[in-house]
Every structure is written in structure tokens, then in C-alpha cells.
Enzyme design. Structure first.
Site, PDB file in Angstrom:
ATOM      1  N   LYS A   1      27.612 -21.492   7.791  1.00 61.00           N
ATOM      2  CA  LYS A   1      28.096 -22.877   7.685  1.00 61.00           C
ATOM      3  C   LYS A   1      29.323 -23.022   6.778  1.00 61.00           C
ATOM      4  O   LYS A   1      30.162 -23.886   7.011  1.00 61.00           O
ATOM      5  CB  LYS A   1      26.969 -23.802   7.226  1.00 61.00           C
ATOM      6  CG  LYS A   1      25.899 -23.996   8.300  1.00 61.00           C
ATOM      7  CD  LYS A   1      24.865 -25.025   7.904  1.00 61.00           C
ATOM      8  CE  LYS A   1      23.753 -25.104   8.934  1.00 61.00           C
ATOM      9  NZ  LYS A   1      22.727 -26.095   8.578  1.00 61.00           N
TER      10      LYS A   1
ATOM     11  N   ASN B   1      28.432 -27.591  10.535  1.00 60.29           N
ATOM     12  CA  ASN B   1      27.460 -27.031  11.488  1.00 60.29           C
ATOM     13  C   ASN B   1      27.873 -27.295  12.926  1.00 60.29           C
ATOM     14  O   ASN B   1      27.149 -26.929  13.847  1.00 60.29           O
ATOM     15  CB  ASN B   1      26.053 -27.602  11.241  1.00 60.29           C
ATOM     16  CG  ASN B   1      25.941 -29.030  11.735  1.00 60.29           C
ATOM     17  OD1 ASN B   1      26.918 -29.773  11.741  1.00 60.29           O
ATOM     18  ND2 ASN B   1      24.753 -29.426  12.146  1.00 60.29           N
TER      19      ASN B   1
ATOM     20  N   ASP C   1      24.478 -32.342  10.058  1.00 57.88           N
ATOM     21  CA  ASP C   1      23.222 -32.320   9.293  1.00 57.88           C
ATOM     22  C   ASP C   1      23.076 -33.629   8.516  1.00 57.88           C
ATOM     23  O   ASP C   1      21.970 -34.169   8.378  1.00 57.88           O
ATOM     24  CB  ASP C   1      23.195 -31.144   8.303  1.00 57.88           C
ATOM     25  CG  ASP C   1      22.919 -29.816   8.996  1.00 57.88           C
ATOM     26  OD1 ASP C   1      22.303 -29.827  10.080  1.00 57.88           O
ATOM     27  OD2 ASP C   1      23.335 -28.769   8.460  1.00 57.88           O
TER      28      ASP C   1
ATOM     29  N   GLY D   1      16.169 -29.343  -3.997  1.00 55.97           N
ATOM     30  CA  GLY D   1      17.027 -28.285  -3.481  1.00 55.97           C
ATOM     31  C   GLY D   1      18.464 -28.521  -3.896  1.00 55.97           C
ATOM     32  O   GLY D   1      18.841 -29.659  -4.239  1.00 55.97           O
ATOM     33  N   ALA D   2      19.242 -27.452  -3.899  1.00 57.53           N
ATOM     34  CA  ALA D   2      20.663 -27.585  -4.231  1.00 57.53           C
ATOM     35  C   ALA D   2      21.500 -26.662  -3.358  1.00 57.53           C
ATOM     36  O   ALA D   2      22.624 -26.316  -3.693  1.00 57.53           O
ATOM     37  CB  ALA D   2      20.892 -27.267  -5.714  1.00 57.53           C
TER      38      ALA D   2
ATOM     39  N   ASN E   1      16.111 -28.923  -8.657  1.00 51.13           N
ATOM     40  CA  ASN E   1      16.215 -27.605  -8.030  1.00 51.13           C
ATOM     41  C   ASN E   1      15.477 -26.575  -8.874  1.00 51.13           C
ATOM     42  O   ASN E   1      15.381 -26.711 -10.099  1.00 51.13           O
ATOM     43  CB  ASN E   1      17.690 -27.192  -7.890  1.00 51.13           C
ATOM     44  CG  ASN E   1      17.840 -25.972  -6.999  1.00 51.13           C
ATOM     45  OD1 ASN E   1      17.323 -25.942  -5.887  1.00 51.13           O
ATOM     46  ND2 ASN E   1      18.523 -24.955  -7.475  1.00 51.13           N
TER      47      ASN E   1
ATOM     48  N   THR F   1      16.367 -23.638  -9.652  1.00 53.91           N
ATOM     49  CA  THR F   1      17.329 -23.153 -10.643  1.00 53.91           C
ATOM     50  C   THR F   1      18.063 -24.379 -11.186  1.00 53.91           C
ATOM     51  O   THR F   1      18.922 -24.946 -10.503  1.00 53.91           O
ATOM     52  CB  THR F   1      18.332 -22.176  -9.989  1.00 53.91           C
ATOM     53  OG1 THR F   1      17.590 -21.194  -9.257  1.00 53.91           O
ATOM     54  CG2 THR F   1      19.205 -21.500 -11.027  1.00 53.91           C
TER      55      THR F   1
ATOM     56  N   LEU G   1      12.723 -31.102   5.506  1.00 56.36           N
ATOM     57  CA  LEU G   1      13.650 -30.437   6.427  1.00 56.36           C
ATOM     58  C   LEU G   1      13.070 -29.146   6.986  1.00 56.36           C
ATOM     59  O   LEU G   1      13.450 -28.687   8.053  1.00 56.36           O
ATOM     60  CB  LEU G   1      14.972 -30.110   5.708  1.00 56.36           C
ATOM     61  CG  LEU G   1      15.837 -31.278   5.258  1.00 56.36           C
ATOM     62  CD1 LEU G   1      17.186 -30.760   4.783  1.00 56.36           C
ATOM     63  CD2 LEU G   1      16.054 -32.279   6.376  1.00 56.36           C
TER      64      LEU G   1
ATOM     65  N   GLY H   1      10.918 -31.774   9.848  1.00 53.48           N
ATOM     66  CA  GLY H   1      12.164 -31.038  10.065  1.00 53.48           C
ATOM     67  C   GLY H   1      12.593 -30.998  11.519  1.00 53.48           C
ATOM     68  O   GLY H   1      13.798 -30.934  11.810  1.00 53.48           O
TER      69      GLY H   1
HETATM   70  P1  NDP Z   1      19.830 -22.615   1.098  1.00 50.72           P
HETATM   71  O1  NDP Z   1      19.544 -21.160   1.111  1.00 50.72           O
HETATM   72  O2  NDP Z   1      21.235 -23.083   1.052  1.00 50.72           O
HETATM   73  O3  NDP Z   1      19.053 -23.274  -0.166  1.00 50.72           O
HETATM   74  C1  NDP Z   1      17.733 -22.915  -0.417  1.00 50.72           C
HETATM   75  C2  NDP Z   1      17.139 -23.860  -1.476  1.00 50.72           C
HETATM   76  O4  NDP Z   1      15.735 -23.594  -1.546  1.00 50.72           O
HETATM   77  C3  NDP Z   1      17.697 -23.658  -2.878  1.00 50.72           C
HETATM   78  O5  NDP Z   1      17.779 -24.901  -3.528  1.00 50.72           O
HETATM   79  C4  NDP Z   1      16.628 -22.770  -3.514  1.00 50.72           C
HETATM   80  O6  NDP Z   1      16.575 -22.890  -4.927  1.00 50.72           O
HETATM   81  C5  NDP Z   1      15.384 -23.356  -2.917  1.00 50.72           C
HETATM   82  N1  NDP Z   1      14.228 -22.461  -2.957  1.00 50.72           N
HETATM   83  C6  NDP Z   1      14.094 -21.255  -2.369  1.00 50.72           C
HETATM   84  N2  NDP Z   1      12.869 -20.745  -2.604  1.00 50.72           N
HETATM   85  C7  NDP Z   1      12.218 -21.666  -3.371  1.00 50.72           C
HETATM   86  C8  NDP Z   1      10.919 -21.718  -3.951  1.00 50.72           C
HETATM   87  N3  NDP Z   1      10.039 -20.735  -3.789  1.00 50.72           N
HETATM   88  N4  NDP Z   1      10.588 -22.808  -4.658  1.00 50.72           N
HETATM   89  C9  NDP Z   1      11.467 -23.823  -4.821  1.00 50.72           C
HETATM   90  N5  NDP Z   1      12.707 -23.827  -4.306  1.00 50.72           N
HETATM   91  C10 NDP Z   1      13.080 -22.760  -3.590  1.00 50.72           C
HETATM   92  O7  NDP Z   1      19.050 -23.199   2.375  1.00 50.72           O
HETATM   93  P2  NDP Z   1      19.425 -24.474   3.266  1.00 50.72           P
HETATM   94  O8  NDP Z   1      19.792 -25.600   2.364  1.00 50.72           O
HETATM   95  O9  NDP Z   1      20.352 -24.086   4.339  1.00 50.72           O
HETATM   96  O10 NDP Z   1      18.013 -24.768   3.964  1.00 50.72           O
HETATM   97  C11 NDP Z   1      16.923 -25.302   3.230  1.00 50.72           C
HETATM   98  C12 NDP Z   1      15.796 -25.679   4.184  1.00 50.72           C
HETATM   99  O11 NDP Z   1      16.209 -26.706   5.059  1.00 50.72           O
HETATM  100  C13 NDP Z   1      15.339 -24.521   5.085  1.00 50.72           C
HETATM  101  O12 NDP Z   1      13.951 -24.608   5.240  1.00 50.72           O
HETATM  102  C14 NDP Z   1      16.055 -24.799   6.381  1.00 50.72           C
HETATM  103  O13 NDP Z   1      15.378 -24.232   7.493  1.00 50.72           O
HETATM  104  C15 NDP Z   1      15.967 -26.310   6.400  1.00 50.72           C
HETATM  105  N6  NDP Z   1      16.978 -26.942   7.243  1.00 50.72           N
HETATM  106  C16 NDP Z   1      16.525 -27.730   8.265  1.00 50.72           C
HETATM  107  C17 NDP Z   1      17.406 -28.395   9.051  1.00 50.72           C
HETATM  108  C18 NDP Z   1      16.874 -29.243  10.136  1.00 50.72           C
HETATM  109  O14 NDP Z   1      17.642 -29.660  10.994  1.00 50.72           O
HETATM  110  N7  NDP Z   1      15.579 -29.548  10.124  1.00 50.72           N
HETATM  111  C19 NDP Z   1      18.869 -28.288   8.860  1.00 50.72           C
HETATM  112  C20 NDP Z   1      19.242 -27.426   7.757  1.00 50.72           C
HETATM  113  C21 NDP Z   1      18.310 -26.788   6.982  1.00 50.72           C
HETATM  114  P3  NDP Z   1      17.409 -21.900  -5.905  1.00 50.72           P
HETATM  115  O15 NDP Z   1      18.772 -22.515  -6.024  1.00 50.72           O
HETATM  116  O16 NDP Z   1      16.633 -21.925  -7.147  1.00 50.72           O
HETATM  117  O17 NDP Z   1      17.436 -20.554  -5.233  1.00 50.72           O
END
Ligand code: NDP
Length: 276
Positions: free
Chosen positions: A67, A88, A103, A124-125, A147, A149, A211, A234
Site C-alpha cells: 500500500k 489501496n 479503506d 492500532g497505529a 497502540n 507500541t 477490521l 471486517g
Molecule cells: P499493520 O501491520 O500496518 O499494523 C498492525 C497493527 O497491529 C499495529 O498497530 C500493531 O502494533 C498491532 N498489533 C500487532 N499484533 C498485536 C498484538 N498482539 N496486540 C496488539 N496489537 C497488535 O496492519 P494493517 O493496519 O494493514 O491491518 C490491521 C488489521 O486490519 C488486519 O487484521 C487487517 O487484515 C485488517 N484490515 C482489514 C481491512 C478490511 O477491509 N476489513 C482493510 C485493511 C486492514 P505495533 O505497532 O505495536 O506492532
């Protein structure tokens, strides 16, 4: 014959080809327009996109992990895509590439009511949290970011002029934009406990958007629904972002109900990535 595709790696799990081909058929475009999934490695992304207009493609969806690259490869980008920092949806006009981020629009379309004035928690971030936070702040919600982190939550809050979550804050709208719950299968026990919300405290006054999606409903969706919260899952967001992309490419009103049925079809099962 105009061609469309979704580019990602892996791509075999994507529901977009099934959903978009049903939509094209519903619009009377089957046999004229096609939509396929194309697996592309990050190092091949730019060249693959640039070759698409010459192969008859008029547009493409872009998913993980491309993306950011999709925004970078474009000659022009919408305000949303630029503010979010990711795209996207690509459209090809001759060799010119335009980028959009549906999105954000898809998330807003999936909400049962406008978010203005609501106290919203975005968990989330990452990429999708950026799209959600941008959509909510530009539509009048009071956004708070959490988030795992914390530095990334602080950076995102600062960039979008919002605040960071404090324990005890109250919310009307809660959005899970983390990967917690992603790919939920019947065996999965999700790590809900790593999120800063108490499922027992959710109730009818709350609206929840998760999501993440998988083969079955996520634990968060299940818990929130059981407590009477209004829930958007989602798959609904996936349908809405796909519909917004389809409208850009065809200029036609997308058949939401048919897309919803295709996205939720029972026969869908996540395919194992052949490389793993
Ligand atoms: P990214 O990889 O960009 O971000 C992942 C996020 O998840 C970060 O904030 C990360 O935190 C956090 N994270 C990962 N593991 C954990 C955990 N165990 N506990 C808490 N937080 C956690 O992913 P995306 O933003 O692209 O996607 C996020 C979600 O959204 C996915 O499930 C994806 O499938 C879904 N999605 C759905 C869409 C839809 O149309 N329904 C569209 C786009 C995404 P940290 O910074 O600490 O690593």
C-alpha cells in the site's frame, strides 16, 4: 476488454476476486470486464504496475504489503491517499497512474451512522489505523489512539492532531485496527487480552468496528454482539472498500448486497500459502 486485479503477497486468501467478479456480473459487465488476483513480490511491484496499462488493465486494488509502494508509484494521488500515506486503489489512464485510498471511504460507508461528535477509540497505529483515524478526524469524531507500541500511538496522534488513550476514558465508537483476531479460524483463541478494552464493559451504547476478519467471527465481534453493542465486522468494511473502488473504475453504483453475499460465501476457506 478492461481488466482489473488485486495485487498482494500472498494473494490466494483474498476474497476480492470472488466479490468483484460477482459485482461485475451483477452490473452486466461479465464477459467484458475481468478481475483477478495477482501475487507480486515487493521488489517486482513497480515494474508490474507500470506494465499493467499496456496489458489492458484499467485499475487495481493493492493489499499487503504494497500500500505504501502503491502511493509512491502513482503520478497523482487523492487528498485521502496523501494524508493517510498509503493507497489501496490504482486507476490507469493511458500510462498515467492515479492513487486513491478507499479503506477510509469504505470504513465510513460501513458505519451505521455518521461519526461526527462521537468519542472514538482507534486501536492500532499501522496502515489501516491511519486510514480510520484520518476518516474519523475529518468527519468530526473526537479521536483517541491506542497502540501496543505506545510511541507509534503518540506519533500518529500528533500527526493527526488527536490524543492518546488514557485508562478510564469513555468511548462511543471503538475500532480494532490491529491484527488481533485476523484470520480467525475455528481453532483460534485470539489474544483479545492484549487490547485495552474490557469486553464485559461493552454494551448497547457502544458501536464496535473490527477490521480483522477470518473464517469465523472474531472473538471481539462475538463478545461485543453478545453484550448488545452495535457491531460492524471486517467483511462489511472489505465489501465497502471494494465497492468504492469499483465505483471509481466503472462509474456505476456497486451491487452491495451481491458483494456482501460473495464475501461471506460459506465455501470460502483460507488457502495455505504455497510458499509456507
Ligand atoms: P499493520 O501491520 O500496518 O499494523 C498492525 C497493527 O497491529 C499495529 O498497530 C500493531 O502494533 C498491532 N498489533 C500487532 N499484533 C498485536 C498484538 N498482539 N496486540 C496488539 N496489537 C497488535 O496492519 P494493517 O493496519 O494493514 O491491518 C490491521 C488489521 O486490519 C488486519 O487484521 C487487517 O487484515 C485488517 N484490515 C482489514 C481491512 C478490511 O477491509 N476489513 C482493510 C485493511 C486492514 P505495533 O505497532 O505495536 O506492532
Amino acid at each position: 476488454m478492461p481488466k482489473l486485479a488485486v495485487l498482494g503477497q500472498p494473494i490466494s486468501h483474498s476474497r476480492s476476486p470472488a466479490m468483484q467478479n460477482v459485482a461485475l456480473a451483477e452490473l452486466g459487465l461479465a464477459g467484458e470486464w475481468t478481475y483477478e488476483g495477482i501475487e507480486v513480490a515487493p521488489e517486482a511491484f513497480d515494474a508490474r504496475v507500470r506494465s499493467m496499462p499496456g496489458e489492458g488493465f484499467v485499475g487495481a486494488n493493492v493489499t499487503v504489503p504494497h500500500k505504501l509502494a502503491a502511493l509512491a508509484v502513482a503520478d497523482q494521488a487523492s487528498e485521502a491517499a496523501r494524508a493517510i500515506g498509503a493507497a489501496n486503489t490504482l486507476s490507469f489512464d493511458g500510462s498515467r497512474i492515479a492513487a486513491e485510498n478507499t479503506d477510509a471511504a469504505g470504513f465510513l460507508d460501513a458505519l451505521p451512522e455518521p461519526p461526527n461528535g462521537k468519542r472514538a477509540l482507534v486501536m492500532g497505529a499501522g496502515g489501516s489505523a491511519r486510514a480510520v483515524a484520518w476518516a474519523l478526524t475529518t468527519h468530526g469524531a473526537r479521536v483517541t489512539i491506542w497502540n501496543r507500541t505506545p510511541e507509534k500511538a503518540r506519533a500518529l496522534a500528533q500527526e493527526f492532531g488527536t490524543s492518546v488513550a488514557d485508562p478510564g476514558d469513555e468511548y462511543d465508537l471503538i475500532v480494532n485496527a490491529t491484527t488481533v483476531g485476523m484470520g480467525t479460524s475455528t481453532q483460534a483463541s485470539s489474544d483479545l487480552k492484549s487490547l485495552p478494552i474490557d469486553a464485559d464493559a461493552l454494551g448497547e451504547r457502544h458501536q464496535l468496528v473490527d477490521l480483522a476478519y477470518g473464517a469465523v467471527e472474531t472473538e471481539l465481534v462475538r463478545a461485543a454482539s453478545a453484550r448488545g453493542a452495535r457491531v460492524v465486522d471486517g467483511l462489511e468494511v472489505l465489501v465497502r472498500q471494494g465497492a468504492a473502488s469499483l465505483r471509481i473504475w466503472t462509474g456505476m453504483d456497486p451491487p452491495i448486497e451481491a458483494m456482501r453475499r460473495a464475501a461471506r460465501a460459506n465455501e470460502w476457506q483460507p488457502k495455505k500459502d504455497p510458499r509456507t
